[in-house]
Design a protein around this motif. Sequence first.
Motif, PDB file in Angstrom:
ATOM      1  N   LEU A 130      -7.021  -2.071   5.546  1.00  0.00           N
ATOM      2  CA  LEU A 130      -6.765  -1.114   4.472  1.00  0.00           C
ATOM      3  C   LEU A 130      -5.630  -0.210   4.930  1.00  0.00           C
ATOM      4  CD1 LEU A 130     -10.459  -0.143   3.657  1.00  0.00           C
ATOM      5  CD2 LEU A 130      -9.011  -1.822   2.488  1.00  0.00           C
ATOM      6  N   ILE A 131      -4.761   0.179   4.001  1.00  0.00           N
ATOM      7  CA  ILE A 131      -3.597   1.002   4.307  1.00  0.00           C
ATOM      8  C   ILE A 131      -3.635   2.239   3.418  1.00  0.00           C
ATOM      9  CG2 ILE A 131      -1.065   1.090   4.410  1.00  0.00           C
ATOM     10  CD1 ILE A 131      -2.145  -1.160   6.166  1.00  0.00           C
ATOM     11  N   TRP A 132      -3.490   3.416   4.035  1.00  0.00           N
ATOM     12  CA  TRP A 132      -3.422   4.670   3.288  1.00  0.00           C
ATOM     13  C   TRP A 132      -2.132   5.368   3.701  1.00  0.00           C
ATOM     14  CZ3 TRP A 132      -7.479   9.204   3.859  1.00  0.00           C
ATOM     15  CH2 TRP A 132      -7.250  10.169   2.879  1.00  0.00           C
ATOM     16  N   ILE A 133      -1.273   5.637   2.740  1.00  0.00           N
ATOM     17  CA  ILE A 133       0.019   6.277   2.987  1.00  0.00           C
ATOM     18  C   ILE A 133       0.037   7.612   2.262  1.00  0.00           C
ATOM     19  CG2 ILE A 133       2.535   6.052   2.735  1.00  0.00           C
ATOM     20  CD1 ILE A 133       1.949   2.971   2.314  1.00  0.00           C
ATOM     21  N   GLN A 166       9.617   4.997  -2.142  1.00  0.00           N
ATOM     22  CA  GLN A 166      10.086   4.078  -1.101  1.00  0.00           C
ATOM     23  C   GLN A 166       9.190   2.840  -1.025  1.00  0.00           C
ATOM     24  OE1 GLN A 166      11.163   5.690   2.787  1.00  0.00           O
ATOM     25  NE2 GLN A 166      11.139   7.726   1.867  1.00  0.00           N
ATOM     26  N   VAL A 167       7.952   2.983  -1.473  1.00  0.00           N
ATOM     27  CA  VAL A 167       7.026   1.853  -1.500  1.00  0.00           C
ATOM     28  C   VAL A 167       6.974   1.336  -2.935  1.00  0.00           C
ATOM     29  CG1 VAL A 167       4.665   1.082  -1.090  1.00  0.00           C
ATOM     30  CG2 VAL A 167       5.662   2.855   0.373  1.00  0.00           C
ATOM     31  N   VAL A 176      -3.423   2.347  -0.642  1.00  0.00           N
ATOM     32  CA  VAL A 176      -3.501   3.576  -1.436  1.00  0.00           C
ATOM     33  C   VAL A 176      -2.333   4.467  -1.028  1.00  0.00           C
ATOM     34  CG1 VAL A 176      -4.846   5.667  -1.895  1.00  0.00           C
ATOM     35  CG2 VAL A 176      -6.008   3.467  -1.668  1.00  0.00           C
ATOM     36  N   LEU A 177      -1.633   4.992  -2.014  1.00  0.00           N
ATOM     37  CA  LEU A 177      -0.544   5.934  -1.770  1.00  0.00           C
ATOM     38  C   LEU A 177      -0.944   7.273  -2.366  1.00  0.00           C
ATOM     39  CD1 LEU A 177       2.352   6.579  -0.829  1.00  0.00           C
ATOM     40  CD2 LEU A 177       3.158   5.723  -3.019  1.00  0.00           C
ATOM     41  N   THR A 178      -1.042   8.273  -1.524  1.00  0.00           N
ATOM     42  CA  THR A 178      -1.406   9.621  -1.960  1.00  0.00           C
ATOM     43  C   THR A 178      -0.183  10.501  -1.867  1.00  0.00           C
ATOM     44  OG1 THR A 178      -3.696   9.384  -1.199  1.00  0.00           O
ATOM     45  CG2 THR A 178      -2.855  11.629  -1.449  1.00  0.00           C
ATOM     46  N   VAL A 228       1.311  -1.248  -4.115  1.00  0.00           N
ATOM     47  CA  VAL A 228       0.306  -0.190  -4.117  1.00  0.00           C
ATOM     48  C   VAL A 228      -0.796  -0.536  -5.113  1.00  0.00           C
ATOM     49  CG1 VAL A 228      -0.094   2.266  -4.548  1.00  0.00           C
ATOM     50  CG2 VAL A 228       2.040   1.520  -3.463  1.00  0.00           C
ATOM     51  N   ASP A 229      -2.043  -0.501  -4.633  1.00  0.00           N
ATOM     52  CA  ASP A 229      -3.182  -0.799  -5.506  1.00  0.00           C
ATOM     53  C   ASP A 229      -3.720   0.446  -6.202  1.00  0.00           C
ATOM     54  OD1 ASP A 229      -3.265  -3.586  -4.742  1.00  0.00           O
ATOM     55  OD2 ASP A 229      -4.059  -2.891  -2.825  1.00  0.00           O
ATOM     56  N   ARG A 230      -3.546   1.604  -5.581  1.00  0.00           N
ATOM     57  CA  ARG A 230      -4.037   2.852  -6.182  1.00  0.00           C
ATOM     58  C   ARG A 230      -3.114   3.997  -5.771  1.00  0.00           C
ATOM     59  NH1 ARG A 230     -10.132   3.827  -5.616  1.00  0.00           N
ATOM     60  NH2 ARG A 230     -10.143   2.775  -7.625  1.00  0.00           N
TER      61      ARG A 230
END
Length: 172
Positions: free
Chosen positions: A138-141, A150-151, A15-17, A156-158
């Motif tokens: 799980l990865i949260w950025i 940059q990603v 997830v990228l916030t 990214v799934d969400r």
Amino acid sequence: IFKAVSEQQKKIRVVLTNGVAGVGKTFSVQKFSLDWAEGLENQDLSLVLLLSFRELNLVKDEQHSLLTLLHVFHPPLQKIRAEDLTVCKLLLIFDGLDESRLSLDFSNKQVISDVTQVSSVKVLLVNLIQGNLLPSALIWITSRPAAANQVPPSCVDRMTEVRGFTDSNLDK
């Protein structure tokens, strides 16, 4: 943020916030972590680990395995073994991508798949995000919008956005 909306949707792993400066991205991460630590939310997770890019910048020129990197930033985890990381439900939070001095090269084909394999920190991060290293994690950025690209979207799934908090949000 990691729960699929429907049965058809694939598993949410990364997830990228994003959000503008000062809007509450770090606050959201801290609140999520605190709720987990106090047993209030997300108890399906075995371990929640926060790594800020500000801190990762301090070791950007060093060589680490994922295991030693976690030991550096979370000394209480000294006793955790490689096999523990692969079986627990782990959430790695990378806060502040916009503050990163690591050049994340997603075209680099160096594959790291073992948590004890030593490499540069940037290669470890890319392999974590791509799912080569610790694919069950799980990865949260979090990031400001200008740095979020940059990603690659394929990793990214969400995507989520923090737009700010009101007083009524803070009472909950």
